[in-house]
Design a protein around this motif. Sequence first.
Motif, PDB file in Angstrom:
ATOM      1  N   TYR A 236      48.766  24.405  47.573  1.00  0.00           N
ATOM      2  CA  TYR A 236      48.143  25.715  47.654  1.00  0.00           C
ATOM      3  C   TYR A 236      47.759  26.256  46.277  1.00  0.00           C
ATOM      4  CZ  TYR A 236      47.962  26.538  52.605  1.00  0.00           C
ATOM      5  OH  TYR A 236      47.609  26.469  53.926  1.00  0.00           O
ATOM      6  N   SER A 237      48.456  25.814  45.258  1.00  0.00           N
ATOM      7  CA  SER A 237      48.040  26.178  43.899  1.00  0.00           C
ATOM      8  C   SER A 237      46.680  25.564  43.602  1.00  0.00           C
ATOM      9  CB  SER A 237      49.069  25.691  42.880  1.00  0.00           C
ATOM     10  OG  SER A 237      50.269  26.425  43.013  1.00  0.00           O
TER      11      SER A 237
ATOM     12  N   TYR B  34      44.130  27.411  45.493  1.00  0.00           N
ATOM     13  CA  TYR B  34      43.853  28.660  44.782  1.00  0.00           C
ATOM     14  C   TYR B  34      42.882  28.406  43.624  1.00  0.00           C
ATOM     15  CZ  TYR B  34      44.286  32.191  41.248  1.00  0.00           C
ATOM     16  OH  TYR B  34      43.972  33.097  40.275  1.00  0.00           O
TER      17      TYR B  34
ATOM     18  N   TYR C  60      48.866  33.098  47.257  1.00  0.00           N
ATOM     19  CA  TYR C  60      49.327  32.259  46.158  1.00  0.00           C
ATOM     20  C   TYR C  60      50.489  32.927  45.424  1.00  0.00           C
ATOM     21  CZ  TYR C  60      49.720  30.591  41.446  1.00  0.00           C
ATOM     22  OH  TYR C  60      50.249  30.162  40.275  1.00  0.00           O
TER      23      TYR C  60
END
Lengths: 197, 197, 197, 197
Positions: free
Chosen positions: C108-109, C112, D112
Amino acid sequence: MGRPNHSDIKRSEIVQYVYKAIQDHGIEGATLSTIASYMDGHKSLLTYYFNTKEELFIALVDWCIEEYEKFYFESIKDITDYRERYEKSIELIFSRQWHENINVKVFYSCLYLSMYNPKIKIRFKDMYRRFLESLESELTLYKEKGLINIDDISGTASYILAIVEGFDQLWITMEDSHDFEKSSKLFQQQVRTMLEG
Amino acid sequence: MGRPNHSDIKRSEIVQYVYKAIQDHGIEGATLSTIASYMDGHKSLLTYYFNTKEELFIALVDWCIEEYEKFYFESIKDITDYRERYEKSIELIFSRQWHENINVKVFYSCLYLSMYNPKIKIRFKDMYRRFLESLESELTLYKEKGLINIDDISGTASYILAIVEGFDQLWITMEDSHDFEKSSKLFQQQVRTMLEG
Amino acid sequence: MGRPNHSDIKRSEIVQYVYKAIQDHGIEGATLSTIASYMDGHKSLLTYYFNTKEELFIALVDWCIEEYEKFYFESIKDITDYRERYEKSIELIFSRQWHENINVKVFYSCLYLSMYNPKIKIRFKDMYRRFLESLESELTLYKEKGLINIDDISGTASYILAIVEGFDQLWITMEDSHDFEKSSKLFQQQVRTMLEG
Amino acid sequence: MGRPNHSDIKRSEIVQYVYKAIQDHGIEGATLSTIASYMDGHKSLLTYYFNTKEELFIALVDWCIEEYEKFYFESIKDITDYRERYEKSIELIFSRQWHENINVKVFYSCLYLSMYNPKIKIRFKDMYRRFLESLESELTLYKEKGLINIDDISGTASYILAIVEGFDQLWITMEDSHDFEKSSKLFQQQVRTMLEG
DNA sequence: GATGAATGAGTATTCATTCAT
DNA sequence: CATGAATGAATACTCATTCAT
């Protein structure tokens, strides 16, 4: 423009530290850290008042040019007697005071910067242009008053400018072994002979 | 000295890259990486042939000075006719060829370096000393032959040197807006008038 | 392109440290210093192998995507029995192994990062496009073999992709309180019902 | 809690600037300076109203979640006709208005943040819990009224939640090449088929 | 209630140099 | 003879935060 309301006093104070740092350590040596070591506050103060190092250097150049011009113009502006003014002018442009008003190392560091930084280049160009214009109007005046006897005023002005700058350059290179006073006298004499014919 | 057994050919090749790098990017921009980008090999080749960056810069200064002098001395050394030699000399010191022989930016970068690096300072001092000596002996010769009419030979030599250097400096600052050919003519005329009285 | 001959082994080693750093400290926390603290060498090694931090992050994204895909494709590519392959596929996309193959936080980083970095965005887009294509061809196969009964293959593929990604997202948010195994079973069942009609 | 006596109006105004800053520059780009550049006052105003940057970000998260929920609950709360309410619900959770109510970039930036900041994590968890509860009670209602035909209400709720979130995620990644309206229709249809059996 | 000067730790990146091969 | 991996100090600059006014 709208210069941010950072105190101009502080700004010009800082410029003095840049001046000293360059005088002592040259351009590459004048890092923000080195400059900061001359002042009280923290080094981040430098980028607080001047966003970038370039801005800082430009501020220095501006200050030097201002001082350079101020000294010359202030010295002769009040002299109304033409002969006196003429002689004072010649004396001034080869005087120790003027050439030491801005440290020669700092001046040549700025000149060096001007070669690669367009913003600084413009400033130098403008300064020399102003100086030439001023020289020309002085020469015109002296000619009208019969003090000098030349034809090509504009050419003579650039010739004198070259001599003045060459005089400076001789000085950095020869430095200690160079007898400033003797050269100054000699150069003054040569220029007068040229002008007076 | 005891020059190490590294190939001198390679060394002088490298100096050319330093020259180009300084011409294009100035002193601070001329990092070992940047210099290496001009050549084929790896950047560690630079410190292989020249132990430090300072050595590299000194090698450049030496090369520039050598070129600077060579051009002048080679140009007049074979002229035996005194009048021709005299006139060629005056023409030469204000000639485009000589002043462009070493790129002005590179020359002034070296001059800048000389202000803060003692080793480089000495080299410049010596060069100017040699140049002055040569000028003096030339002037002596021309005087003996009755071509010129001056008293203070030594003083005149430094005066001429100043004019020549000032001529150069005018050039960097004004650059494009500066009419080299016109100035050159004018400066030659002024110097001849001064010498011939 | 001609990737410089920096050892690729070292490069991929470093990427692992970036992975760990992001897993532990997030994007903003994954400074070059932090990353370096995971490895033996000095932090300047990072910019030696990867010129910029962006390059480093892109390398991580590439590696994650590669792993992500590899795991899926390798797992099913050798299964020739259609029914087995179908069932394995459904199981796989909701399996702990796959979803833990790349740490969810790291994934998810990267996602992002993809929102603000165009280069990374493209990589994600391409990955999803490839995944959709693969899903479609699988569905086509299963349909031909009479295992599933759907009309809109392309639409179904994106629907499944959404469920898979949503399954992941549920997981980060609920984390500990989320019964992975139970959800996995449930989601598998729902998808099978949808496909088999 | 004991909210400090700073004007809440000013606070919520500021949160909007944070929103915009994150939308435009991402988390790392949303520095206090950048945020301040969106408003009139000085940047120290930010730490005056919100002691730390973390507090500021938490305020943003709170606002986003509030908006997110408000939009959903307000949209259906007054619909008393069950069939209409059911259909509106399905339509709503895949509607452009809802998914664009909070900018997707900002939403995923918050998501995030939730992965590494425990305070924000709790907020997201609570939001999803509330949303699940609400979904469950809605499903229960529709089941009682005979509109849908499912067994595992709780499981179905999380399944729907996953689809909704996956729908969003698909959107960020595919963005321009993603036909929102077509997907929305398709997803609604799939979910209805699942619910209605 | 609000400002802006000042801070100092921290950022990515660049640098000349060393060293093993 | 030449390479390139590795270093670590140094660089300009940014940051959130503090504090006096």
